[in-house]
Design a protein around this motif. Structure first.
Motif, PDB file in Angstrom:
ATOM      1  N   UNK A 149       0.800  -1.102   0.007  1.00  0.00           N
ATOM      2  CA  UNK A 149       0.030   0.033   0.170  1.00  0.00           C
ATOM      3  C   UNK A 149       0.984   1.211   0.092  1.00  0.00           C
ATOM      4  N   UNK A 150       0.348   2.364  -0.372  1.00  0.00           N
ATOM      5  CA  UNK A 150       1.104   3.703  -0.597  1.00  0.00           C
ATOM      6  C   UNK A 150       1.596   4.055   0.887  1.00  0.00           C
ATOM      7  N   UNK A 151       2.656   4.630   1.036  1.00  0.00           N
ATOM      8  CA  UNK A 151       2.828   5.455   2.284  1.00  0.00           C
ATOM      9  C   UNK A 151       2.473   6.858   2.094  1.00  0.00           C
ATOM     10  N   UNK A 152       1.845   7.438   2.993  1.00  0.00           N
ATOM     11  CA  UNK A 152       1.524   8.890   2.808  1.00  0.00           C
ATOM     12  C   UNK A 152       2.344   9.774   3.802  1.00  0.00           C
ATOM     13  N   UNK A 153       2.801  10.744   3.560  1.00  0.00           N
ATOM     14  CA  UNK A 153       3.514  11.584   4.439  1.00  0.00           C
ATOM     15  C   UNK A 153       2.988  13.196   4.513  1.00  0.00           C
ATOM     16  N   UNK A 154       2.603  13.621   5.651  1.00  0.00           N
ATOM     17  CA  UNK A 154       2.546  14.946   5.641  1.00  0.00           C
ATOM     18  C   UNK A 154       3.414  16.103   4.886  1.00  0.00           C
TER      19      UNK A 154
END
Length: 267
Positions: A149-154
């Protein structure tokens, strides 16, 4: 699940912008819509339709944006949240002007990480119950393995600066101790009307406090999909796709959908 309205302000004008293009460099900004009506017009519409918990976002620190933001709050006191350049020093000004909550990103997620001192200062200034943390994020990479799954960063500073904060269930649990709600834009699809960030919505379903997702919504089917993936715990906002912002999705249909959702929850 609720529909949450929005008012995005750029250069003192209500606009819809492709999120990833919000930069100072000339020729980069892509604008989907520019309103002829002032911010107060949209705020009044939301007030008449009894939509609560929407957000006003001032895209850039300027006197024009501030004036337009305050105009929206005056038109719908207590009904809108506001973000954009909010600090511990000026947050009460916007609450006193009629905002229900202040929305904060860059001030707290400072120099690529959570600035605990600034977060504590904000909570001391306005209280946890009136603070919304903006965890708008971009995809980094996919995890390895069959269930990747994609990793999401602020991202901060008009979504151009990366932080090291990953949006995960643990992050939501930790930060929920310091705020009342989260606002999360899927920046890579913001303004594109290309569909939602499904893996991100699934992560947001774990939030212990109210959370609003924005980005890529283009149809009632997308709203239904957010409800499904978010276990009816993730609210949604729509910008460029709405006909009131130049899109094809009728605002009246979204409003009707929202009211049916609320009627169903009351039964």
């Amino acid at each position: 699940m609720k529909f949450r309205p929005c008012i995005d302000i750029h250069s003192g004008q209500v606009k819809q912008i492709v999120g990833g293009t919000l930069q100072d460099a000339p020729g980069v900004l892509v604008t989907n819509f520019e309103a002829t009506q002032p911010s107060g017009f949209f705020a009044q519409r939301y007030r008449e339709d009894a939509l609560v918990g929407g957000h006003v976002v001032m895209l850039g620190a300027s006197p024009e944006n501030r004036a337009a933001g305050l105009e929206a709050l005056k038109a719908y006191p207590g009904g809108l949240q506001i973000g954009g350049g909010i600090t511990a020093e000026n947050a009460m000004e916007y609450l006193d002007a009629g905002a229900s909550h202040v929305i904060v990103t860059s001030y707290v997620f400072h120099d690529g990480k959570v600035d605990s001192d600034r977060l504590q200062a904000l909570v001391a200034a306005v209280g946890k119950s009136r603070l919304v943390l903006d965890l708008s994020c971009r995809r980094v990479a996919a995890e390895s393995g069959s269930d990747a799954r994609p990793i999401y960063k602020v991202v901060t500073d008009r979504w151009q600066k990366w932080t090291d904060l990953e949006v995960t269930e643990a992050t939501l649990q930790e930060l929920s101790q310091h705020c009342a709600e989260f606002l999360v834009h899927g920046v890579d699809v913001e303004g594109l009307q290309s569909g939602i960030e499904e893996p991100l919505v699934q992560v947001l379903a774990a939030s212990p406090i109210p959370v609003t997702y924005a980005g890529g919504v283009r149809s009632l089917e997308d709203l239904e999909r957010i409800g499904e993936l978010g276990c009816n715990r993730v609210d949604a906002t729509i910008g460029s796709a709405l006909d009131m912002f130049g899109g094809k999705l009728p605002y009246a249909e979204v409003l009707e959908w929202h009211r049916k959702q609320q009627d169903g929850e009351k039964r």
